[in-house]
Design a protein around this motif. Structure first.
Motif, PDB file in Angstrom:
ATOM      1  N   THR A 270      76.112 -67.317 -32.772  1.00  0.00           N
ATOM      2  CA  THR A 270      75.803 -65.901 -32.599  1.00  0.00           C
ATOM      3  C   THR A 270      76.923 -65.142 -31.899  1.00  0.00           C
ATOM      4  OG1 THR A 270      73.468 -66.516 -32.404  1.00  0.00           O
ATOM      5  CG2 THR A 270      74.055 -64.293 -31.728  1.00  0.00           C
ATOM      6  N   SER A 271      77.637 -65.811 -31.015  1.00  0.00           N
ATOM      7  CA  SER A 271      78.661 -65.145 -30.217  1.00  0.00           C
ATOM      8  C   SER A 271      79.736 -64.444 -31.041  1.00  0.00           C
ATOM      9  CB  SER A 271      79.301 -66.151 -29.249  1.00  0.00           C
ATOM     10  OG  SER A 271      80.243 -65.524 -28.414  1.00  0.00           O
TER      11      SER A 271
ATOM     12  N   GLN B 150      79.150 -60.719 -32.027  1.00  0.00           N
ATOM     13  CA  GLN B 150      78.962 -59.690 -31.008  1.00  0.00           C
ATOM     14  C   GLN B 150      80.193 -58.794 -30.925  1.00  0.00           C
ATOM     15  OE1 GLN B 150      75.905 -59.422 -29.533  1.00  0.00           O
ATOM     16  NE2 GLN B 150      75.450 -61.103 -30.940  1.00  0.00           N
TER      17      GLN B 150
ATOM     18  N   TYR C   4      76.747 -64.653 -24.555  1.00  0.00           N
ATOM     19  CA  TYR C   4      76.254 -65.673 -25.491  1.00  0.00           C
ATOM     20  C   TYR C   4      76.972 -66.999 -25.284  1.00  0.00           C
ATOM     21  CZ  TYR C   4      72.923 -63.071 -28.296  1.00  0.00           C
ATOM     22  OH  TYR C   4      71.799 -62.400 -28.716  1.00  0.00           O
TER      23      TYR C   4
ATOM     24  N   ALA D 103      73.761 -70.279 -29.959  1.00  0.00           N
ATOM     25  CA  ALA D 103      74.511 -69.269 -29.207  1.00  0.00           C
ATOM     26  C   ALA D 103      75.981 -69.259 -29.605  1.00  0.00           C
ATOM     27  CB  ALA D 103      74.362 -69.535 -27.708  1.00  0.00           C
TER      28      ALA D 103
ATOM     29  N   PRO E 156      72.154 -61.003 -22.737  1.00  0.00           N
ATOM     30  CA  PRO E 156      73.276 -60.215 -23.284  1.00  0.00           C
ATOM     31  C   PRO E 156      73.163 -58.730 -22.967  1.00  0.00           C
ATOM     32  CG  PRO E 156      72.433 -61.779 -24.918  1.00  0.00           C
ATOM     33  CD  PRO E 156      71.460 -61.782 -23.787  1.00  0.00           C
TER      34      PRO E 156
END
Length: 509
Positions: free
Chosen positions: A303-304, A307, A316, A300, A244
């Motif tokens: 988590t994306s 961002q 991600y 992921a 990232p």
């Protein structure tokens, strides 16, 4: 003239050597071009990339047999006799897809880099050097040559990132080189361990190594060393954190090469060396690969959405999609491995397109944080249309390549004879949750960028929609995404026989 014609029409012509050497050799000539603006340098580099792609396509169309799983267009020249080191190249159904993908994406990335004007000679030389290193990695038939080609693209990426990146480019470049160089140490140790075992002289040939039997403990150690190197490149959690940051700071043409090709080198190495040369250890590690792949998809994808940076959110999503490749490789089935290869090609197109469109959007609004965007769909409808289309492909919309690739991987997981029913159901369930999360971050990204009124009513902004160059790049990538979604045999027919030969080792070796 007859001899020249026969040389070009037979397999004895050194096609692969020319294909590997041409980009970096032609790249060195960039520095001797007259400095009359950047236009000459741009057109020269694009012509070299097109010539390389045409040569590759011609050689594969007329000198490659699809129904032959053995190595073709093989070339073997002595290089350093003292180390028994050979310039040994060859391709099969496993490598032909990534090589064609490399040529296609690099050509479009060169066209995408058209706005680069600062130190353009060095910039385009580094792109061509990466081109040679990547094709060399996919076509190497010597373990040490594979390592050298693997390392050849590290320095160009570092320089491209540190010289043409964003505000935090030095931090991201340093993090990239530390991670990848650290992984390369494990790769070198595995190469030396495999090459020096069991013979009085080094054995670096892939074919000889494939027939070599190793003690169980040594094979596991070699496998683990290679796995760490590929886990950095692929990447596999928890060795993914460089990605990232690198994507967040790199120029979008560099991001296209990273997402489209560089990540696929890790997956290719995992199949080519770990799976093909170390089958017993791969059989032991495959359940763990499946578990890690499922965790990676959901981690992921979770988590994306958090961002704020647009390119980090796309990065991600790339990490999440790499989880399907890991599951396909770990399934040890024809269907699963074919699905992993199809996912490699599919994500190479989709990931490169998303980063390209993110970069073209930044060129217009000069914003990277999603909460600062909004309302730009009406001023730039062409970019909005293409961005939405590739986002749909990323979330595996039926009719596009991402859907077919993930579906084939699921079939490979379900039909795997290595795993019991309950573990397969559990992994499928976890992976399905990740697939549900994918539309959340993809559609949320589109909503924050293009909908609303935040930027639309700003009188200081004057938007220009996608120009012919940008539209051409987007359409060129969109066509194979749709083509593979409708007819995936374009890729599967290339790898099918080779995949069957690899999988047969696990049942008959």
């Amino acid at each position: 003239m007859v001899k020249v014609y026969l040389a070009f029409t037979t397999n004895n012509f050194p096609w692969l050597t020319i294909i590997v050497v041409l980009p970096i050799f032609a790249g060195t000539l960039v520095f001797f071009l007259p400095h009359r603006g950047n236009k000459v340098i741009r057109w020269y580099t694009i012509c070299i990339c097109i010539l390389e792609l045409l040569l590759t396509t011609y050689a594969f169309c007329y000198h490659f047999q699809l129904d032959d799983p053995l190595i073709q267009l093989e070339q073997d020249y002595k290089w350093i006799n003292y180390f028994y080191f050979h310039w040994r190249l060859g391709i099969d159904g496993l490598s032909i897809g990534p090589i064609l993908l490399t040529g296609f994406i690099t050509t479009l990335a060169t066209l995408a880099a058209w706005p680069v004007t600062r130190d353009s000679k060095l910039f385009y030389f580094l792109m061509l050097a990466m081109y040679s290193g990547q094709i060399g990695s996919f076509s190497s038939r010597d373990i040490l040559l594979f390592f050298i080609m693997w390392e050849l693209e590290l320095i160009p990426v570092y320089l491209l990132l540190s010289m043409w990146g964003g505000k935090k480019r030095l931090y991201s470049a340093t993090k990239f080189i530390l991670y990848t160089a650290g992984g390369s140490i494990f790769l070198l140790m595995g190469v030396l361990g495999m090459g020096l075992y069991g013979y009085n002289e080094p054995t670096l040939n892939f074919e000889t190594s494939a027939n070599q039997s190793y003690p169980a403990a040594l094979e596991i150690i070699l496998y683990f060393g290679f796995l760490i190197a590929y886990a950095v490149k692929l990447p596999i959690i928890p060795l993914h954190t460089w990605l990232p940051d690198t994507h967040g700071e790199a120029h979008y043409s560099t991001c296209m090469l990273l997402a489209g090709i560089l990540l696929k080198m890790g997956a290719y190495g995992l199949v080519r060396i770990n799976m093909e040369l170390l089958p017993h250890a791969h059989s032991i590690f495959s359940p763990w690969l499946m578990i890690v792949g499922a965790i990676q998809i959901i981690y992921a994808a979770s988590t994306s959405p958090g961002q704020r940076n647009l390119k980090k959110r796309i990065a991600y999503s790339s990490v999440s999609h790499m989880g399907f490749i890991i599951i396909g490789i770990g399934s040890i089935t024809d269907t699963g491995l074919n699905g992993a290869i199809l996912q490699m090609i599919s994500h190479g197109f989709i990931g490169a397109a998303l980063f390209f469109l993110a970069g073209t959007s930044y060129d217009r609004i000069c914003l990277v944080y999603l909460e600062e965007m909004g309302g730009i769909a009406i001023p730039i409808p062409k970019i909005f249309t293409m961005f939405s289309s590739f986002s749909m492909a990323s979330l595996a919309l039926p009719g596009m390549s991402g859907f077919v690739a993930e579906l084939v991987v699921f079939f490979g997981l379900i039909t795997s004879q290595k795993f019991l029913l309950m573990p397969k159901i559990l992994i499928t369930f976890v992976t399905a949750i990740g697939m549900i999360l994918t539309p959340i971050y993809s559609l949320s990204m589109l909503r924050q960028m293009f909908y609303g009124y935040k930027q639309f009513y700003d009188p200081n902004l004057n938007f220009l929609d996608s120009g012919p160059r940008e539209l051409f790049v987007s359409i060129c990538i969109f066509i194979p995404v749709i083509g593979l979604g409708i007819y995936p045999d374009f890729v599967l027919s290339l790898s099918m026989d080779k995949v069957e030969a690899i999988i047969s080792n696990y049942f008959y070796r």
